[in-house]
Write a protein that holds these residues in place. Sequence first.
Motif, PDB file in Angstrom:
ATOM      1  N   SER A 102      29.512  34.446  40.245  1.00 46.80           N
ATOM      2  CA  SER A 102      29.801  35.501  41.220  1.00 46.80           C
ATOM      3  C   SER A 102      30.955  35.127  42.143  1.00 46.80           C
ATOM      4  CB  SER A 102      28.554  35.800  42.055  1.00 46.80           C
ATOM      5  OG  SER A 102      27.512  36.301  41.241  1.00 46.80           O
ATOM      6  N   LEU A 103      31.126  33.817  42.377  1.00 46.01           N
ATOM      7  CA  LEU A 103      32.208  33.348  43.246  1.00 46.01           C
ATOM      8  C   LEU A 103      33.491  33.047  42.478  1.00 46.01           C
ATOM      9  CD1 LEU A 103      30.108  30.912  45.467  1.00 46.01           C
ATOM     10  CD2 LEU A 103      31.163  33.052  46.225  1.00 46.01           C
ATOM     11  N   TRP A 104      33.460  33.173  41.159  1.00 40.45           N
ATOM     12  CA  TRP A 104      34.625  32.863  40.320  1.00 40.45           C
ATOM     13  C   TRP A 104      35.746  33.857  40.620  1.00 40.45           C
ATOM     14  CZ3 TRP A 104      35.879  28.764  37.631  1.00 40.45           C
ATOM     15  CH2 TRP A 104      36.831  28.834  36.624  1.00 40.45           C
ATOM     16  N   PRO A 105      36.907  33.389  41.079  1.00 36.96           N
ATOM     17  CA  PRO A 105      37.988  34.324  41.439  1.00 36.96           C
ATOM     18  C   PRO A 105      38.540  35.047  40.211  1.00 36.96           C
ATOM     19  CG  PRO A 105      38.353  32.125  42.371  1.00 36.96           C
ATOM     20  CD  PRO A 105      37.267  31.992  41.370  1.00 36.96           C
ATOM     21  N   ALA A 106      38.886  36.308  40.383  1.00 28.04           N
ATOM     22  CA  ALA A 106      39.443  37.080  39.272  1.00 28.04           C
ATOM     23  C   ALA A 106      40.739  36.464  38.761  1.00 28.04           C
ATOM     24  CB  ALA A 106      39.677  38.528  39.714  1.00 28.04           C
ATOM     25  N   ALA A 107      41.500  35.826  39.658  1.00 27.19           N
ATOM     26  CA  ALA A 107      42.761  35.217  39.251  1.00 27.19           C
ATOM     27  C   ALA A 107      42.565  34.044  38.301  1.00 27.19           C
ATOM     28  CB  ALA A 107      43.524  34.734  40.493  1.00 27.19           C
ATOM     29  N   ALA A 155      44.063  35.764  50.020  1.00 31.69           N
ATOM     30  CA  ALA A 155      43.330  35.475  48.780  1.00 31.69           C
ATOM     31  C   ALA A 155      41.870  35.199  49.130  1.00 31.69           C
ATOM     32  CB  ALA A 155      43.956  34.284  48.066  1.00 31.69           C
ATOM     33  N   PRO A 156      41.110  36.234  49.553  1.00 35.05           N
ATOM     34  CA  PRO A 156      39.734  36.010  50.025  1.00 35.05           C
ATOM     35  C   PRO A 156      38.812  35.473  48.944  1.00 35.05           C
ATOM     36  CG  PRO A 156      40.188  38.364  49.774  1.00 35.05           C
ATOM     37  CD  PRO A 156      41.497  37.661  49.613  1.00 35.05           C
ATOM     38  N   GLU A 157      39.018  35.908  47.674  1.00 37.23           N
ATOM     39  CA  GLU A 157      38.156  35.409  46.603  1.00 37.23           C
ATOM     40  C   GLU A 157      38.318  33.904  46.420  1.00 37.23           C
ATOM     41  OE1 GLU A 157      39.107  37.685  43.107  1.00 37.23           O
ATOM     42  OE2 GLU A 157      37.263  38.833  43.295  1.00 37.23           O
ATOM     43  N   LEU A 158      39.551  33.457  46.443  1.00 38.89           N
ATOM     44  CA  LEU A 158      39.816  32.034  46.274  1.00 38.89           C
ATOM     45  C   LEU A 158      39.308  31.241  47.474  1.00 38.89           C
ATOM     46  CD1 LEU A 158      40.985  29.974  44.378  1.00 38.89           C
ATOM     47  CD2 LEU A 158      43.240  30.358  45.384  1.00 38.89           C
ATOM     48  N   CYS A 159      39.467  31.789  48.666  1.00 40.79           N
ATOM     49  CA  CYS A 159      38.955  31.123  49.866  1.00 40.79           C
ATOM     50  C   CYS A 159      37.436  30.971  49.798  1.00 40.79           C
ATOM     51  CB  CYS A 159      39.353  31.896  51.114  1.00 40.79           C
ATOM     52  SG  CYS A 159      41.111  31.798  51.530  1.00 40.79           S
TER      53      CYS A 159
END
Length: 348
Positions: A132-137, A323-327
């Motif tokens: 779930s925390l895996w960034p789309a990038a 980049a909130p997902e990566l953070c």
Amino acid sequence: MRAARPRALYALVFAVHAAFAASVFARLGAPLLWEDEAETAIHGRSVLEYGVPKVHVGRNIVYGAPLPLSLGADEKLDAYLGSPWGQYLFAAPAVAWSDGGRDLAARTWRMRVPFALAGWLGVLLVGAVGASLWPAAAGSRAVFWLGFGVCLLLSVSLQLHLREVRYYPLVVLALGAAARLELRHHARGDLPQLRHALLLAPVLFVLFNLFYPAFTAVVVAAAAALALAAARDRAPLRDRAIVLARSAAPYALACAAALPIAVLFGLPAQSRHFFATFDSPLSAFSHQLASGALYLLRYEFAAPVLVGAAALALARRRVGPDAPELCAALTACDLVVALAAIWWMTIA
């Protein structure tokens, strides 16, 4: 060809996780229960017959703690206090089910299946949190599940512990459930504050009754993370205090519920006795730290985790707030590494 690549990736993910499941569930009836597993099963039968794990059963004494009887047994209840009772309560229905087995192998299989299933589900919960925390990038989540599955296959100690009639797989399940609840509340925001507290507090209380050092490590890690978030917040002090109190509520509730059990088991006195076997508390602490470090370096992923943590520390400088997902993923990595370090020191 582009359509075929995802199918091949998914097939590989399925194969890796099927191999891991086989390593956990295959041949659970052999070998027969070893010493610690047998203790869990015997105390599980005591729970069925007497309501508590008894020390004296007929002319026999069931006592596995490296403690004097005055510290590891309750005189009035004749109850075993050398280990929390969560694993014995979980084992009780498994003992009843195992009585229907046709031979020792079948009875052993029935004893181990509930524990192995709990551990396997806990591992999947932990994986689901990571996915779930895996960034789309970073690409498809299948890439995460593949790497996660490879790590599971490489961790032979995890595979063995998940198969045991002991608290180990149950702790994995409790940690997975707690991580899932924290993800939904703090990262996804789809679990309201009150419901989060009412669900997380019982999970933490169960964790305490399975293995209280794990409970302590989780509470300390969470307290550090919440305090750090409050310190970094730019809101007025009163608002930060309110947010911190609400976020800490499930941990405070679990600690309040666990306190009477800690008193009943005499955990401070037990800890002092363990330390007394060494020359001094400092030598005990350093000895345990060294033993844990050697184990994690030889049999687990301490070395690549440290390299990865260093790489993330360097990469963090190039990650901006856009980049909130990566953070979020980096923050989760920090928290997991901190939890491992705090757990290691708590055990010591």
